[in-house]
Design an enzyme around this catalytic site. Structure first.
Site, PDB file in Angstrom:
ATOM      1  N   ASN A   1       0.740  -1.351  -0.134  1.00  0.00           N
ATOM      2  CA  ASN A   1       0.085  -0.144  -0.047  1.00  0.00           C
ATOM      3  C   ASN A   1       0.758   1.228   0.016  1.00  0.00           C
ATOM      4  O   ASN A   1       0.441   2.324   0.101  1.00  0.00           O
ATOM      5  CB  ASN A   1      -0.971  -0.020   1.183  1.00  0.00           C
ATOM      6  CG  ASN A   1      -2.154  -1.070   0.813  1.00  0.00           C
ATOM      7  OD1 ASN A   1      -2.178  -1.762  -0.079  1.00  0.00           O
ATOM      8  ND2 ASN A   1      -3.020  -1.499   1.791  1.00  0.00           N
TER       9      ASN A   1
ATOM     10  N   CYS B   1     -10.714  -5.354  -4.049  1.00  0.00           N
ATOM     11  CA  CYS B   1     -11.529  -6.393  -3.046  1.00  0.00           C
ATOM     12  C   CYS B   1     -12.869  -6.102  -2.824  1.00  0.00           C
ATOM     13  O   CYS B   1     -12.960  -4.809  -2.655  1.00  0.00           O
ATOM     14  CB  CYS B   1     -10.610  -6.365  -1.729  1.00  0.00           C
ATOM     15  SG  CYS B   1      -9.114  -7.010  -1.527  1.00  0.00           S
TER      16      CYS B   1
ATOM     17  N   ARG C   1     -17.246   0.969  -1.894  1.00  0.00           N
ATOM     18  CA  ARG C   1     -15.794   1.508  -2.202  1.00  0.00           C
ATOM     19  C   ARG C   1     -16.031   2.633  -3.194  1.00  0.00           C
ATOM     20  O   ARG C   1     -15.687   2.564  -4.429  1.00  0.00           O
ATOM     21  CB  ARG C   1     -14.845   0.613  -2.620  1.00  0.00           C
ATOM     22  CG  ARG C   1     -14.713  -0.526  -1.587  1.00  0.00           C
ATOM     23  CD  ARG C   1     -13.496  -1.250  -1.779  1.00  0.00           C
ATOM     24  NE  ARG C   1     -12.034  -0.695  -1.525  1.00  0.00           N
ATOM     25  CZ  ARG C   1     -11.092  -1.300  -1.443  1.00  0.00           C
ATOM     26  NH1 ARG C   1     -11.142  -2.391  -2.035  1.00  0.00           N
ATOM     27  NH2 ARG C   1     -10.010  -0.786  -1.090  1.00  0.00           N
TER      28      ARG C   1
ATOM     29  N   ASP D   1      -7.243  -3.917   7.831  1.00  0.00           N
ATOM     30  CA  ASP D   1      -6.590  -4.819   7.180  1.00  0.00           C
ATOM     31  C   ASP D   1      -5.962  -6.069   8.002  1.00  0.00           C
ATOM     32  O   ASP D   1      -5.479  -7.010   7.491  1.00  0.00           O
ATOM     33  CB  ASP D   1      -5.625  -4.040   6.443  1.00  0.00           C
ATOM     34  CG  ASP D   1      -5.971  -3.387   5.193  1.00  0.00           C
ATOM     35  OD1 ASP D   1      -5.114  -2.482   4.518  1.00  0.00           O
ATOM     36  OD2 ASP D   1      -7.055  -3.244   4.921  1.00  0.00           O
TER      37      ASP D   1
HETATM   38  C1  EPZ Z   1      -6.497   1.627   1.210  1.00  0.00           C
HETATM   39  O1  EPZ Z   1      -7.838   1.576   0.394  1.00  0.00           O
HETATM   40  C2  EPZ Z   1      -6.055   0.389   1.227  1.00  0.00           C
HETATM   41  N1  EPZ Z   1      -5.513   0.070  -0.281  1.00  0.00           N
HETATM   42  C3  EPZ Z   1      -6.908  -0.731   1.795  1.00  0.00           C
HETATM   43  O2  EPZ Z   1      -6.166  -1.840   2.113  1.00  0.00           O
HETATM   44  C4  EPZ Z   1      -7.206  -0.256   3.164  1.00  0.00           C
HETATM   45  O3  EPZ Z   1      -8.345  -1.183   3.812  1.00  0.00           O
HETATM   46  C5  EPZ Z   1      -8.048   1.200   3.090  1.00  0.00           C
HETATM   47  O4  EPZ Z   1      -7.038   2.140   2.597  1.00  0.00           O
HETATM   48  C6  EPZ Z   1      -8.163   1.654   4.662  1.00  0.00           C
HETATM   49  O5  EPZ Z   1      -7.143   1.691   5.350  1.00  0.00           O
HETATM   50  C7  EPZ Z   1      -4.436   0.531  -0.461  1.00  0.00           C
HETATM   51  O6  EPZ Z   1      -3.657   1.400   0.151  1.00  0.00           O
HETATM   52  C8  EPZ Z   1      -4.161   0.066  -2.209  1.00  0.00           C
HETATM   53  P1  EPZ Z   1     -10.043   4.378   1.736  1.00  0.00           P
HETATM   54  P2  EPZ Z   1      -8.726   2.751   0.008  1.00  0.00           P
HETATM   55  O7  EPZ Z   1     -10.436   5.472   0.562  1.00  0.00           O
HETATM   56  O8  EPZ Z   1      -7.792   4.003  -0.553  1.00  0.00           O
HETATM   57  C9  EPZ Z   1     -15.033   5.234   1.825  1.00  0.00           C
HETATM   58  C10 EPZ Z   1      -5.574  -4.091   1.700  1.00  0.00           C
HETATM   59  O9  EPZ Z   1      -6.103  -5.133   2.151  1.00  0.00           O
HETATM   60  N2  EPZ Z   1     -14.637   6.291   0.710  1.00  0.00           N
HETATM   61  O10 EPZ Z   1      -9.545   5.049   2.828  1.00  0.00           O
HETATM   62  O11 EPZ Z   1      -9.581   2.341  -0.816  1.00  0.00           O
HETATM   63  C11 EPZ Z   1     -14.920   3.779   1.417  1.00  0.00           C
HETATM   64  O12 EPZ Z   1     -15.744   3.251   0.839  1.00  0.00           O
HETATM   65  C12 EPZ Z   1      -6.539  -3.152   1.141  1.00  0.00           C
HETATM   66  O13 EPZ Z   1      -4.539  -4.131   1.338  1.00  0.00           O
HETATM   67  C13 EPZ Z   1     -15.721   6.935   0.250  1.00  0.00           C
HETATM   68  O14 EPZ Z   1     -16.886   6.857   0.829  1.00  0.00           O
HETATM   69  O15 EPZ Z   1      -9.460   3.038   1.230  1.00  0.00           O
HETATM   70  C14 EPZ Z   1     -14.493   2.996   2.704  1.00  0.00           C
HETATM   71  O16 EPZ Z   1     -15.746   2.928   3.535  1.00  0.00           O
HETATM   72  C15 EPZ Z   1      -8.116  -3.287   1.275  1.00  0.00           C
HETATM   73  N3  EPZ Z   1     -15.302   7.792  -0.866  1.00  0.00           N
HETATM   74  C16 EPZ Z   1     -13.482   4.045   3.573  1.00  0.00           C
HETATM   75  O17 EPZ Z   1     -13.888   5.331   2.770  1.00  0.00           O
HETATM   76  C17 EPZ Z   1     -14.525   7.799  -1.396  1.00  0.00           C
HETATM   77  O18 EPZ Z   1     -14.240   8.536  -2.372  1.00  0.00           O
HETATM   78  C18 EPZ Z   1     -12.338   4.236   3.461  1.00  0.00           C
HETATM   79  O19 EPZ Z   1     -11.695   3.908   2.214  1.00  0.00           O
HETATM   80  C19 EPZ Z   1     -13.050   7.191  -1.038  1.00  0.00           C
HETATM   81  C20 EPZ Z   1     -13.423   6.212   0.105  1.00  0.00           C
END
Ligand code: EPZ
Length: 422
Positions: A23, A116, A121, A305
């Site tokens: 990540n 995933c 998302r 995670d």
């Molecule tokens: C990052 O995903 C990581 N992936 C994820 O790891 C990790 O679970 C996540 O951050 C939280 O720590 C990478 O870094 C590649 P978020 P990301 O945007 O960026 C909502 C693994 O197993 N949201 O912080 O997709 C979303 O739906 C993976 O290595 C919105 O509503 O996570 C979620 O509920 C899985 N609108 C929450 O925020 C948006 O535009 C967290 O998502 C963006 C996100």
């Protein structure tokens, strides 16, 4: 497609080095498009997700080659701002490329990202941020089309501290005119690593790791040699493999401070935790104690995670534990699979009530996502008999040669590559 066979019953002991961070590497790879000089990256894990990101970079015209354990990415030859559908559809992080491609070419065209299936998302915060920087964005036919000519610095308030949105806006803002401030930014260590990389390339970014990240736009960056941080989620997973088998495991080349929320929980379970500058050791009791209540939260809270892997540990703990998933809507698909192995749990919306059993038993289970799959591998190591994990390629998206790492600790995972109708 691949599946894994796991022979349970060994107590894991020993010391293993941790791989580079998936990540952190993914947004850093996306950032290479901002620099029109060769970039040398070290400690990029050889996993399905980074390989897919490299394929996407090549499809945009970048030259990518390996020299020993280093990766040389040269985006001087990049000439295409249209992201490939299939590859991007497999990788959530392809969305990061929107910011860097738009900044590099003044336009970008991408499909909605894959990744995933652990929740809805959406990408609304990513698009809100890019629009605030003056990008003109249309969404039709499953594609996001951005045009923007020159991006302008702006203040962006994130409704939720999204990791991906924070990183995407940082990338878009690096070469934008003026100053960008991201408020309520995510504070994950991978964002600090991205800031370190961007600053090493001559960009002007500060405040990563705090809720306010500030980027002063500069015209261009320069080539650099950079070492990606160690993977804190993989560190946690291997420590938990020691805890679930009642073993004694040390992970080296790690950053203990980035896994503190887990180390606290492992102490609560009865593990003896020893922190060194760049390694962590856990000595586990024969059977872990249950933990009253745990909930996932953005960093520095307990990482989502590591929730499935902790769930597996609590499934063999002495007593009942409660675990709430606050970050993603549907990240408990491993619960049903663990039940096939004799676990006892009840899911009430986003909370799990887990009643520990003395010993799990082998079964045929499915990895529905990366971390859920890793949790099943840990459960298989504790279980009586053999466990077969279908769709183990989903675990290989984030773990580099987990079979050899576990073998070094005295456990047995056998990989089988085959096409199975499911
Ligand atoms: C990052 O995903 C990581 N992936 C994820 O790891 C990790 O679970 C996540 O951050 C939280 O720590 C990478 O870094 C590649 P978020 P990301 O945007 O960026 C909502 C693994 O197993 N949201 O912080 O997709 C979303 O739906 C993976 O290595 C919105 O509503 O996570 C979620 O509920 C899985 N609108 C929450 O925020 C948006 O535009 C967290 O998502 C963006 C996100």
């Amino acid at each position: 497609m691949s599946h894994w066979l796991i022979s349970g019953g060994s107590v894991l002991n020993g010391s293993v080095p941790v791989q580079g961070s998936k990540n952190a590497a993914l947004p850093i790879l996306a950032a290479t498009l901002l620099i029109e000089e060769p970039i040398e990256l070290k400690n990029v894990p050889v996993i399905r997700d980074t390989e897919n990101m490299l394929r996407i970079l090549r499809s945009l015209g970048c030259t990518v080659k390996r020299e020993g354990d280093a990766l040389i990415v040269d985006s001087r030859t990049a000439n295409n701002c249209v992201l490939p559908t299939a590859l991007s559809g497999e990788l959530r992080s392809s969305i990061f490329l929107l910011g860097s491609v738009l900044s590099r070419f003044g336009a970008a065209d991408a499909p909605y990202p894959g990744g995933c299936e652990i929740g809805n998302r959406p990408i609304d915060l990513h698009l809100k941020g890019l629009r605030a920087l003056n990008a003109k964005i249309t969404e039709e036919g499953g594609r996001i089309r951005c045009a923007g000519g020159s991006l302008q610095g702006a203040t962006v308030d994130l409704g939720y501290p999204s990791v991906g949105a924070t990183e995407n806006i940082m990338l878009a803002a690096c070469r934008a005119a003026g100053t960008t401030t991201i408020r309520n930014a995510a504070c994950e260590p991978e964002i600090v690593d991205l800031e370190r990389f961007l600053c090493a390339c001559g960009f002007c970014v500060h405040g990563a790791g705090t809720p306010a990240v500030v980027i002063e736009g500069v015209l261009k960056g320069h080539g650099v040699s950079y070492r990606v941080m160690p993977d804190r989620i993989v560190t946690g997973t291997y420590l938990l493999s020691g805890a679930i088998t009642g073993g004694d495991v040390t992970v080296t080349g790690a950053q203990p401070e980035t896994v503190e929320p887990l180390l606290f929980k492992l102490s609560e379970c009865g593990c003896l935790v020893t922190r060194q500058t760049d390694s962590v050791r856990i000595r586990a009791p024969k059977r872990p104690r249950a933990i009253g209540f745990t909930e996932t939260r953005p960093y520095p809270g307990f990482p989502t995670d590591l929730q499935p892997q902790l769930f597996a540990l609590l499934s063999v703990a002495d007593g009942t534990s409660v675990l709430t998933e606050n970050v993603f809507e549907s990240r408990f698909r491993h619960a049903q699979e663990l039940k096939k192995m004799g676990a006892e749990n009840r899911i009430l919306d986003r909370t799990a009530i887990i009643t520990g059993v003395e010993r799990l038993h082998g079964a045929c289970v499915t990895a529905h996502d990366l971390r859920g799959g890793a949790a099943l591998a840990l459960a298989g190591l504790q279980a009586e008999g053999e466990t077969r994990i279908l769709h183990a390629e989903r675990i290989e998206r984030g773990y580099e040669r987990m079979d050899s790492v576990i073998a070094a600790l005295g456990g047995l995972i056998t990989r089988k590559e085959e096409s199975i109708g499911e």
